[in-house]
Write a protein that holds these residues in place. Structure first.
Motif, PDB file in Angstrom:
ATOM      1  N   PHE A 113       7.949  18.665  -6.454  1.00  0.00           N
ATOM      2  CA  PHE A 113       7.670  19.866  -5.677  1.00  0.00           C
ATOM      3  C   PHE A 113       8.814  20.870  -5.703  1.00  0.00           C
ATOM      4  O   PHE A 113       8.631  22.015  -5.362  1.00  0.00           O
ATOM      5  CB  PHE A 113       7.272  19.488  -4.251  1.00  0.00           C
ATOM      6  CG  PHE A 113       5.872  18.995  -4.230  1.00  0.00           C
ATOM      7  CD1 PHE A 113       4.813  19.894  -4.230  1.00  0.00           C
ATOM      8  CD2 PHE A 113       5.594  17.650  -4.304  1.00  0.00           C
ATOM      9  CE1 PHE A 113       3.513  19.459  -4.268  1.00  0.00           C
ATOM     10  CE2 PHE A 113       4.296  17.198  -4.331  1.00  0.00           C
ATOM     11  CZ  PHE A 113       3.251  18.106  -4.322  1.00  0.00           C
TER      12      PHE A 113
ATOM     13  N   PHE B 182       0.160   3.995  -2.614  1.00  0.00           N
ATOM     14  CA  PHE B 182      -0.471   5.249  -2.225  1.00  0.00           C
ATOM     15  C   PHE B 182       0.358   6.430  -2.688  1.00  0.00           C
ATOM     16  O   PHE B 182      -0.169   7.437  -3.147  1.00  0.00           O
ATOM     17  CB  PHE B 182      -0.651   5.303  -0.706  1.00  0.00           C
ATOM     18  CG  PHE B 182      -2.066   5.520  -0.301  1.00  0.00           C
ATOM     19  CD1 PHE B 182      -2.836   4.459   0.094  1.00  0.00           C
ATOM     20  CD2 PHE B 182      -2.621   6.776  -0.338  1.00  0.00           C
ATOM     21  CE1 PHE B 182      -4.158   4.646   0.446  1.00  0.00           C
ATOM     22  CE2 PHE B 182      -3.940   6.974   0.010  1.00  0.00           C
ATOM     23  CZ  PHE B 182      -4.704   5.909   0.404  1.00  0.00           C
ATOM     24  N   LEU B 183       1.673   6.259  -2.557  1.00  0.00           N
ATOM     25  CA  LEU B 183       2.534   7.357  -2.969  1.00  0.00           C
ATOM     26  C   LEU B 183       2.349   7.631  -4.456  1.00  0.00           C
ATOM     27  O   LEU B 183       2.217   8.787  -4.890  1.00  0.00           O
ATOM     28  CB  LEU B 183       3.989   7.003  -2.658  1.00  0.00           C
ATOM     29  CG  LEU B 183       4.984   8.138  -2.777  1.00  0.00           C
ATOM     30  CD1 LEU B 183       4.559   9.274  -1.875  1.00  0.00           C
ATOM     31  CD2 LEU B 183       6.360   7.666  -2.383  1.00  0.00           C
TER      32      LEU B 183
ATOM     33  N   SER C  93      -2.541  14.412  -7.030  1.00  0.00           N
ATOM     34  CA  SER C  93      -2.189  15.821  -6.857  1.00  0.00           C
ATOM     35  C   SER C  93      -1.739  16.397  -8.194  1.00  0.00           C
ATOM     36  O   SER C  93      -1.911  17.579  -8.455  1.00  0.00           O
ATOM     37  CB  SER C  93      -1.121  15.981  -5.776  1.00  0.00           C
ATOM     38  OG  SER C  93       0.153  15.867  -6.331  1.00  0.00           O
TER      39      SER C  93
ATOM     40  N   VAL D  48       8.394  12.632  -5.818  1.00  0.00           N
ATOM     41  CA  VAL D  48       7.687  13.706  -5.097  1.00  0.00           C
ATOM     42  C   VAL D  48       8.597  14.911  -4.952  1.00  0.00           C
ATOM     43  O   VAL D  48       8.194  16.059  -5.209  1.00  0.00           O
ATOM     44  CB  VAL D  48       7.231  13.204  -3.707  1.00  0.00           C
ATOM     45  CG1 VAL D  48       6.684  14.356  -2.897  1.00  0.00           C
ATOM     46  CG2 VAL D  48       6.198  12.126  -3.867  1.00  0.00           C
TER      47      VAL D  48
ATOM     48  N   LEU E 283       9.841   2.751  -2.876  1.00  0.00           N
ATOM     49  CA  LEU E 283       9.582   3.921  -2.049  1.00  0.00           C
ATOM     50  C   LEU E 283      10.582   5.026  -2.357  1.00  0.00           C
ATOM     51  O   LEU E 283      10.225   6.206  -2.429  1.00  0.00           O
ATOM     52  CB  LEU E 283       9.651   3.528  -0.574  1.00  0.00           C
ATOM     53  CG  LEU E 283       9.064   4.553   0.387  1.00  0.00           C
ATOM     54  CD1 LEU E 283       7.604   4.774   0.085  1.00  0.00           C
ATOM     55  CD2 LEU E 283       9.231   4.106   1.820  1.00  0.00           C
TER      56      LEU E 283
ATOM     57  N   GLU F 299       0.817  -1.209   0.000  1.00  0.00           N
ATOM     58  CA  GLU F 299       0.000   0.000   0.000  1.00  0.00           C
ATOM     59  C   GLU F 299       0.853   1.263   0.000  1.00  0.00           C
ATOM     60  O   GLU F 299       0.484   2.249  -0.621  1.00  0.00           O
ATOM     61  CB  GLU F 299      -0.911   0.025   1.225  1.00  0.00           C
ATOM     62  CG  GLU F 299      -2.009  -0.997   1.163  1.00  0.00           C
ATOM     63  CD  GLU F 299      -3.255  -0.502   0.461  1.00  0.00           C
ATOM     64  OE1 GLU F 299      -3.947   0.347   1.017  1.00  0.00           O
ATOM     65  OE2 GLU F 299      -3.523  -0.966  -0.662  1.00  0.00           O
ATOM     66  N   VAL F 300       1.974   1.209   0.719  1.00  0.00           N
ATOM     67  CA  VAL F 300       2.710   2.457   0.903  1.00  0.00           C
ATOM     68  C   VAL F 300       3.223   3.023  -0.433  1.00  0.00           C
ATOM     69  O   VAL F 300       2.906   4.160  -0.780  1.00  0.00           O
ATOM     70  CB  VAL F 300       3.830   2.281   1.946  1.00  0.00           C
ATOM     71  CG1 VAL F 300       4.735   3.472   1.975  1.00  0.00           C
ATOM     72  CG2 VAL F 300       3.220   2.054   3.305  1.00  0.00           C
TER      73      VAL F 300
ATOM     74  N   ALA G  89      -1.053   9.061  -5.143  1.00  0.00           N
ATOM     75  CA  ALA G  89      -1.123  10.417  -4.612  1.00  0.00           C
ATOM     76  C   ALA G  89      -0.453  11.386  -5.568  1.00  0.00           C
ATOM     77  O   ALA G  89      -0.941  12.501  -5.793  1.00  0.00           O
ATOM     78  CB  ALA G  89      -0.465  10.478  -3.244  1.00  0.00           C
ATOM     79  N   LEU G  90       0.656  10.948  -6.159  1.00  0.00           N
ATOM     80  CA  LEU G  90       1.314  11.775  -7.171  1.00  0.00           C
ATOM     81  C   LEU G  90       0.354  12.066  -8.317  1.00  0.00           C
ATOM     82  O   LEU G  90       0.239  13.208  -8.782  1.00  0.00           O
ATOM     83  CB  LEU G  90       2.532  11.046  -7.716  1.00  0.00           C
ATOM     84  CG  LEU G  90       3.864  11.377  -7.087  1.00  0.00           C
ATOM     85  CD1 LEU G  90       4.915  10.406  -7.571  1.00  0.00           C
ATOM     86  CD2 LEU G  90       4.266  12.802  -7.433  1.00  0.00           C
TER      87      LEU G  90
ATOM     88  N   ILE H 284       9.635   8.668  -3.494  1.00  0.00           N
ATOM     89  CA  ILE H 284       9.997   9.876  -2.758  1.00  0.00           C
ATOM     90  C   ILE H 284      10.777  10.809  -3.670  1.00  0.00           C
ATOM     91  O   ILE H 284      10.548  12.029  -3.685  1.00  0.00           O
ATOM     92  CB  ILE H 284      10.804   9.510  -1.495  1.00  0.00           C
ATOM     93  CG1 ILE H 284       9.888   8.815  -0.496  1.00  0.00           C
ATOM     94  CG2 ILE H 284      11.416  10.741  -0.879  1.00  0.00           C
ATOM     95  CD1 ILE H 284      10.581   8.320   0.737  1.00  0.00           C
TER      96      ILE H 284
END
Ligand code: SF4
Lengths: 608, 202, 301
Positions: C298, C145-146, C153, C294, C287, C141-142, C149-150, C291
């Motif tokens: 940003f 979800f990441l 958003s 992300v 992960l 899931e982790v 989520a990317l 990361i």
């Protein structure tokens, strides 16, 4: 504000009354109900008390929400603990309620601090003197020690900061202090802010101050634990909102908000992995409380209306869920006398009501649709995505996924698997005392799942009081955000509909291929023949594999509690010399320490 | 469904009533999908891996391994059965869901084979369990094992592979025979009590 | 309303036949890799019907009975919250009432319901399987979800249909627009489909096929049917999210088959991870990529 004082005086008044008879609980119930209605009418009234300082009370809409949560929890709790409490218990409980009400309606530092302390001390007495750990040896001294030390630290921090604020603003009014905190940019406002925040984190059990929670929850009287988790843990949130919420909305404090969000996420992760490790029901629920509270703080740090709504939703939900779960656990402990997962098991068909109760509880606790728990989480997640804090999101997805394991452990350990120490023939359903409030709570969880919009109306009132935008409310059954919406009503109906159709289908097959009800031990067990003695219940070990996952293992192995105890013991060694100054009674000396500390803080505050 | 072979088609033509067609179809599905629980009781265990892997590929006949007795249709007993093993075999067989079949490999389950005078093995499996197909040989090669499966399929299609019914109807006989060899180490009551009542189903 | 119900039935039928077809291919493909002939293409259907044709089923009380029902209901409910096609009134289910976050959580409801039945059956192996599954889920899931989520958003919406709509041309497909998110999600995808290297949950020898240990007959039939449907739901979800969605069923099948083929290859090529290895792996490479993505996103804003 009438109700706060009324409650306080009635609370003290009840001391005499409760000592006389337990029957007056009925009266208490009425009183609490009254209180639920009355504050609405006389909001924002003021009352003065003669004295050195002017004490002002006003119940804001937020205070009202928290007071309501506390009052309803208290009411249900009193019902659940009908007739099992010894003398003095009620007096303390009401004293604590009084303290809580004072705190929630406090308009100035003195009453705030007073309420805080009354609440803390009476709850300490409650769990210490009426502990549920029957065996005195079993009862750990550490719990009380930790609670007291941390409470003292928190009180000291708060006192210091409050005096500092008084010194700066020259006013005892909380509102002035808050305004000052937000007005000043940079270091001078950060330090008192952070100190104050730590005091509040402590009350809500956030990392690194969570260590007092598990022991306290474990040892408190069972129903009081429910109250602790449902109402008292929310006080930290109230204080946080009171002092900081506009702060986190403040443009200049982005980093601090981000930090708080991460503190929430890390607390949740640690607490969740610790919860999986627990072998007793109350310990597991205690750690899960820490984790759930942490989500609230993360959400509040985000600061948008949606996040705030999510935080409040999550908070209300958590109160409902934890009351429900702790009541049922209390009922089970009462019936069986067992508290650990390796002692219970296989009770499902003997305690169907409790099973359904715990099932509803864990579905909501795990945040799964179609029950209410999901919608709070949904709001928090959506707000995090809208804000762009994707890493924080990942940080809270990890614990909320891991939470499935402890949720499953809770229900498996008690109801599924095989009976161990409890003879299933003798086990009986929990007493109606617990069943009635649990039934109400279950109904409200389902209702909120069906109509998540119900909670938006009060939330909107609170949001507009905070000067934030209100949330869109299209229908009772759905929630809306800028980036999408969800309809709880539809989810519930679709799931229910599909479920019904499949059940009918299965029953049709059932005619051709009947299910044979097998003996409990008649299981696929590699051709072997398990006997009653075969250890088939997996209650203790369940979830232990998680330890082998690197991150979880690292968390589970470390124990902050032990570190604190070490520091505490070393300090204790030093203080041993100082001890001569104090009279033998521990409580007296603690109070003296507090007074001394207060004096010191006052001095520092005045000087600064 | 290209694997409706000629024999099947011929059978289908002979059927008259619609219920017979349904029965026939159900049996067809049963024979085309056989989940096998291979119980490696004796020397013959070694013949099962080649049967299911690349060389002989039992999967093309719809024969496939199952992990637990609850999921299995056929239990394959490959060789001699020690008394101790038999107990587990009976346990496993009783846990399977009807319709269920037994295939016994080798001469040992038929008449004791080279263990005919052993103190520790049973000599005649069908005294204790209803065997649907026995494959003789010491040890039968995978071809023979597959031949056994074909025989079983035929039996299923004809609706005659009803060992399970036989076991249920004559449970007393079977249990008495089992008792003879197990004595006081008989399987506990919870394993088979439901055979004697109707089992409380819903 | 009738139209929606008809559509729902259609969705169930479509995913069932698609799933059976794909998994038939899966078995044949695996057989060919082993240099075997393999079963007929419709072997899975035959197996499934056979399971329903069993004369009896084992039971451990009412909760055991309800487990497979919840599982199947969970699968079909999640199916109904996934829009199958874009720019079409067909096969939308109830997706306008839900969104991606809801769906992710809905997908867990079924397995957890079934876990109750596994628990009540009293087979310790089954419970071990469940715990393994839940532990593995942390790892899956982790990063998943990441990555979503990317996406969410990035496209400013959490609704699946809108994410799908936004991908109007090939260069706008999210696998092109958000390659890192796509790659991260593929790891989770393989895991969620239960292929090796993430298939430790139902290890037949170790834990006796895990959660399914005690199910037989019609229950196993339901579980097998929902399993293939569930896989198709995931495939379609990935098509919707990353592969630009589909305007008709044939494109949907083509795209989902491409993904399925990927899953098949990975499953055939890799050995199995232990549970904790799976989680550790998922929390490392995917992960870190996530990361990184992300941070890049940003910082470049
Ligand atoms: S028949 Fe022959 S090969 Fe088979 S078990 Fe007996 S002795 Fe061994």
């Amino acid at each position: 504000m009438v109700s706060a004082l009324a409650v306080f005086f009635l609370g003290t008044h009840k001391i005499i009354r409760e000592l006389l008879s337990i029957v007056s609980l009925a009266l208490l119930t009425g009183l609490l109900l009254m209180r639920i209605v009355s504050p609405v009418s006389d909001d924002f009234t003021w009352q003065y008390m003669p004295g050195f300082f002017t004490l002002s009370f006003s119940l804001s809409s937020f205070g009202l929400l928290f007071a309501l949560i506390a009052a309803i929890s208290g009411l249900l709790k009193s019902f659940a603990s009908w007739g099992i409490n010894s003398k003095g218990y009620h007096a303390l409980f009401h004293l604590m309620m009084g303290g809580l009400m004072i705190l929630l309606s406090a308009g100035d530092y003195i009453s705030f601090f007073l309420g805080w302390e009354i609440m803390t001390w009476s709850s300490f007495m409650l769990f210490n003197n009426f502990s549920s750990a029957d065996d005195p040896i079993e009862k750990s001294q550490d719990t009380g020690f930790l609670f007291i030390t941390l409470s003292l630290i928190s009180a000291l921090l708060m006192l210091g900061v409050l005096f500092f604020l008084y010194n700066r603003t020259g006013s005892m009014n909380i509102a002035d202090g808050v305004a000052w905190l937000h007005g000043v940019k940079g270091l001078p406002s950060w330090i008192p802010g952070l100190l104050l925040m730590s005091a509040f984190f402590l009350k809500s059990g956030l990392l690194p101050f969570h260590v007092w929670v598990p022991g306290t929850y474990r040892e408190a009287p069972h129903t009081f634990t429910a109250f602790l988790s449902a109402a008292l843990s929310k006080v930290g949130i109230y204080a946080f909102i009171l002092f900081f919420l506009p702060f986190s909305l403040n443009e200049g404090s982005g980093q601090i908000s981000y930090l708080i969000a991460w503190i929430g996420a890390i607390t949740a992760t640690v607490a969740t992995f610790k919860a999986i490790e627990q072998n007793d029901m109350k310990g597991l629920l205690a750690y899960s409380s820490i984790g759930q509270m942490a989500y609230v703080f993360t959400a509040m740090a985000v600061g948008s209306s949606l996040a705030m709504g999510g935080a409040l939703f999550q908070m209300v939900n958590h109160s409902l869920i934890k009351l429900l779960l702790f009541f049922i656990v209390a009922g089970i402990i009462e019936r069986t006398g067992k508290t650990r997962f390796d002692q219970l098991g296989g009770l499902i068909y003997k305690m169907p009501f409790s099973f359904i109760g715990v099932l509803v509880g864990i579905i909501a606790l795990a945040g799964m649709p179609p029950l209410s728990g999901f919608y709070g989480k949904w709001m928090i997640y959506t707000s995090l995505i809208e804000k762009g804090w994707l890493l924080v999101l990942t940080g809270i997805v990890l614990p909320s996924t891991a939470a499935f394991i402890y949720c499953y452990k809770l229900i498996y350990g008690i109801f599924l698997g095989h009976p161990t120490e409890v003879n299933p023939e003798e086990a009986k359903e929990i007493s109606p005392r617990y069943r009635v409030p649990s039934g109400l709570l279950m109904a409200s969880i389902v209702l909120l799942g069906l109509f998540p919009g119900l909670i938006l109306k009060p939330v909107n009132v609170l949001l507009s009081d905070l000067g934030m935008e209100t949330l869109a409310l299209t229908s009772q059954g759905s929630l809306n955000a800028a980036s999408g919406s969800v309809s709880g009503f539809m989810v519930m109906n679709v799931f229910g509909g599909v479920f019904a159709v499949i059940l009918i289908l299965l029953s049709l097959f059932g005619k051709k291929a009947p299910t044979r009800n097998l003996h409990r031990l008649d299981i696929a067990y590699a051709g072997e023949l398990p006997t009653e003695q075969t250890p088939l219940h997996y209650g203790r070990g369940l979830g232990h594999e998680v330890k082998r996952v690197a991150i979880a293992g690292a968390i589970v192995k470390r124990s902050l509690t032990e570190k604190y105890m070490k520091i505490g013991n070393q300090l204790g060694g030093i203080l041993e010399h100082v001890r001569g100054f104090y009279p033998g009674n521990g409580q007296v000396s603690l109070i003296m320490t507090m007074v001394g500390a207060a004096a010191v803080a006052l001095l520092i505050g005045l000087k600064g | 469904m290209d694997n409706l072979n000629k024999k099947d088609k011929a059978q289908l033509k002979e059927l008259k009533s619609p219920m017979a067609v349904v029965d026939w179809a159900v049996n067809w599905f049963r024979k085309q999908s056989i989940f096998m629980l291979a119980y490696g009781t004796g020397c013959g265990a070694i013949e099962i891996p080649p049967t299911v892997t690349a060389r002989y590929d039992a999967e093309r006949f719809g024969v496939r391994g199952a992990a637990t007795p609850r999921q299995a249709d056929v239990i394959v007993l490959s060789g001699y059965l020690a008394v101790k093993t038999l107990k587990r075999v009976i346990r496993t067989y009783e846990q399977m869901q009807e319709p269920k079949y037994v295939i016994a490999l080798g001469s040992c389950p038929i008449n004791g084979g080279m263990y005919w005078d052993s103190y520790n093995t049973i000599k005649q499996l069908d005294r204790y369990l209803p065997v649907d197909v026995t494959v003789a040989g010491c040890m039968p090669r995978p071809e023979a094992v597959l031949e056994g499966f074909m025989a079983l399929k035929d039996k299923i299609q004809r609706g005659e592979a009803e060992g399970a019914r036989d076991y249920r109807d004559n449970i007393e006989k079977y249990k008495n025979n089992q008792k003879e060899i197990f004595g006081d180490k008989m399987l506990p009551g919870y394993t088979c009590d439901w055979y004697f009542s109707d089992g409380g189903s819903f | 309303m009738l139209f929606t119900i008809f559509n729902s039935l259609l969705a169930v039928l479509l995913t069932y036949s698609m799933g059976m077809l794909y998994y038939g291919f899966y078995r044949i493909g695996n057989a060919r890799i082993h240099r075997r002939v393999g079963p007929p293409l419709w072997q899975n259907v035959i197996d499934n019907i056979k399971l329903f044709a069993k004369r009896e089923a084992p039971g451990h009380g009412i909760m055991f009975h309800l487990g497979p029902v919840i599982m199947t209901a969970g699968t079909i409910t999640s199916m109904l919250f996934v829009p199958f096609l874009k720019d079409s009134a067909w096969l939308q289910g109830f997706s306008s009432y839900g969104n991606l976050i809801l769906l992710i959580y809905l997908m867990v409801v079924g397995p957890l319901g079934n876990a109750l039945a596994v628990g009540v059956s009293g087979v310790p192996f089954g419970v071990m399987g469940v715990t393994r599954g839940l532990t593995r889920l942390i790892g899956l899931e982790v990063p998943f979800f990441l990555s979503v989520a990317l996406l969410m958003s990035g496209s400013g919406t959490i609704s699946i249909s809108e994410i799908m709509m936004a991908q109007d041309s090939f260069s706008n497909w999210n696998m092109m627009a958000h390659p890192a998110a796509f790659i991260v999600s593929l790891f989770s995808f393989v895991g969620m489909m239960g292929a090796s290297p993430f298939d430790v949950v139902g290890a037949p020898v170790e834990v006796y096929s895990g959660p399914q240990a005690e199910f037989g007959g019609k229950y196993l039939g339901f579980l097998a049917a929902q399993r293939v449907m569930f896989s198709m739901v995931k495939l379609i979800l990935w098509v919707d999210l990353f592969l630009g969605g589909a305007t008709n069923v044939f494109i949907l099948m083509a795209k989902s088959f491409a993904l399925f083929f990927f899953y098949f290859i990975v499953g055939a090529a890799f050995p199995r991870f232990k549970t904790e290895q799976a989680v550790d792996f998922m929390l490392k490479l995917p992960l870190i990529i996530g990361i990184g993505a992300v941070l890049v996103r940003f910082w470049s804003l």
